[in-house]
Design an enzyme around this catalytic site. Sequence first.
Site, mmCIF file in Angstrom:
data_model
loop_
_atom_site.group_PDB
_atom_site.id
_atom_site.type_symbol
_atom_site.label_atom_id
_atom_site.label_comp_id
_atom_site.label_asym_id
_atom_site.label_seq_id
_atom_site.Cartn_x
_atom_site.Cartn_y
_atom_site.Cartn_z
ATOM 1 N N HIS A 1 45.629 -43.948 -56.861
ATOM 2 C CA HIS A 1 45.552 -45.337 -57.325
ATOM 3 C C HIS A 1 46.713 -46.122 -56.712
ATOM 4 O O HIS A 1 47.872 -45.746 -56.846
ATOM 5 C CB HIS A 1 45.631 -45.365 -58.854
ATOM 6 C CG HIS A 1 45.448 -46.723 -59.461
ATOM 7 N ND1 HIS A 1 44.206 -47.307 -59.625
ATOM 8 C CD2 HIS A 1 46.355 -47.621 -59.941
ATOM 9 C CE1 HIS A 1 44.355 -48.500 -60.202
ATOM 10 N NE2 HIS A 1 45.647 -48.721 -60.397
ATOM 11 N N MET B 1 50.822 -55.646 -55.912
ATOM 12 C CA MET B 1 51.247 -56.802 -56.725
ATOM 13 C C MET B 1 51.976 -57.805 -55.843
ATOM 14 O O MET B 1 52.774 -57.413 -54.992
ATOM 15 C CB MET B 1 52.230 -56.350 -57.811
ATOM 16 C CG MET B 1 51.699 -55.258 -58.702
ATOM 17 S SD MET B 1 52.975 -54.763 -59.887
ATOM 18 C CE MET B 1 52.140 -53.418 -60.714
ATOM 19 N N HIS C 1 44.079 -51.415 -56.421
ATOM 20 C CA HIS C 1 43.975 -52.370 -57.536
ATOM 21 C C HIS C 1 44.792 -53.590 -57.139
ATOM 22 O O HIS C 1 46.019 -53.532 -57.085
ATOM 23 C CB HIS C 1 44.535 -51.668 -58.785
ATOM 24 C CG HIS C 1 44.670 -52.522 -59.996
ATOM 25 N ND1 HIS C 1 45.500 -52.199 -61.046
ATOM 26 C CD2 HIS C 1 44.079 -53.700 -60.343
ATOM 27 C CE1 HIS C 1 45.423 -53.118 -61.980
ATOM 28 N NE2 HIS C 1 44.574 -54.051 -61.576
HETATM 29 C C1 DX5 Z 1 50.026 -51.785 -64.165
HETATM 30 C C2 DX5 Z 1 49.369 -50.924 -63.109
HETATM 31 C C3 DX5 Z 1 49.140 -49.533 -63.587
HETATM 32 C C4 DX5 Z 1 50.407 -48.844 -63.970
HETATM 33 C C5 DX5 Z 1 50.106 -47.576 -64.685
HETATM 34 O O1 DX5 Z 1 50.230 -53.041 -63.669
HETATM 35 O O2 DX5 Z 1 48.128 -51.471 -62.747
HETATM 36 O O3 DX5 Z 1 48.395 -48.804 -62.650
HETATM 37 O O4 DX5 Z 1 51.254 -48.619 -62.886
HETATM 38 O O5 DX5 Z 1 51.298 -47.030 -65.152
HETATM 39 P P1 DX5 Z 1 51.387 -46.291 -66.554
HETATM 40 O O6 DX5 Z 1 50.399 -45.181 -66.530
HETATM 41 O O7 DX5 Z 1 52.814 -45.803 -66.593
HETATM 42 O O8 DX5 Z 1 51.095 -47.310 -67.619
HETATM 43 ZN ZN ZN Z 2 46.606 -50.246 -61.508
#
Ligand code: DX5
Ligand code: ZN
Length: 219
Positions: free
Chosen positions: A33, A37, A66
Amino acid sequence: MPRVIAPSMLSADFGNLDRDCRMVNRSAAGWFHLDVMDGVFVPNISFGFPVCKAIAEVAAKPMDAHLMIIEPWRYIERFAALGVRYLSVHYEACNDRRLRECIKLMRDRGLGVGVAINPETPAEVLIPYLRLIDFVVVMGVHPGYSGQAYIPETTEKVGVLAEMIAGAEADCFIEVDGGVSTANIAELERLGAGVFVAGSAAFSSADPIAAIKALKEAK
Ligand code: DX5
Ligand code: ZN
């Protein structure tokens, strides 16, 4: 679908990215994944194409990017060219016309087509799109940072969404992203989720291979 664990590479050690990618290759994880950002759609900036390319060179499992960015339609082609298998854009980053444009761009490139929704966005907004997409990403935290506490209302939302998908006779799976742990994964799966992103639950362990296995097997 069999439970898929997708470690979030945002929580990897970027000084040892190659090592951490190989760890994911050896682990019980199904996907990588990639949390992209831009500092505008979310308050944080993570990484972009050079890091995704470095991961792509080592990843032996499908990559799931993502996009927590504004104007995601501008970048779909470049993620496709990097070899990602699954891509998600945020509902909140698009109007209806732009979301349909993103879906078409992803579809035309043969990507798994995903739409992500923030914690405050009701699942119902996705009703017009469920038959056009392959998966919904339900955020279990406010996007921007890993390691946040799971928002408990997410669990009910997954159940609502699963019923909406069944009601629409859509062929669409549910990915939960943020705050996933061995404490909530089995219930989320029972309610209809199939893919589980794990940042801190995977990487903050001294033994990430064991942590990923524990997520995969948690009942
Ligand atoms: C949040 C991200 C997630 C995050 C998950 O903005 O999209 O993918 O990094 O991290 P955990 O599992 O630590 O909440
Ligand atoms: Zn994510």
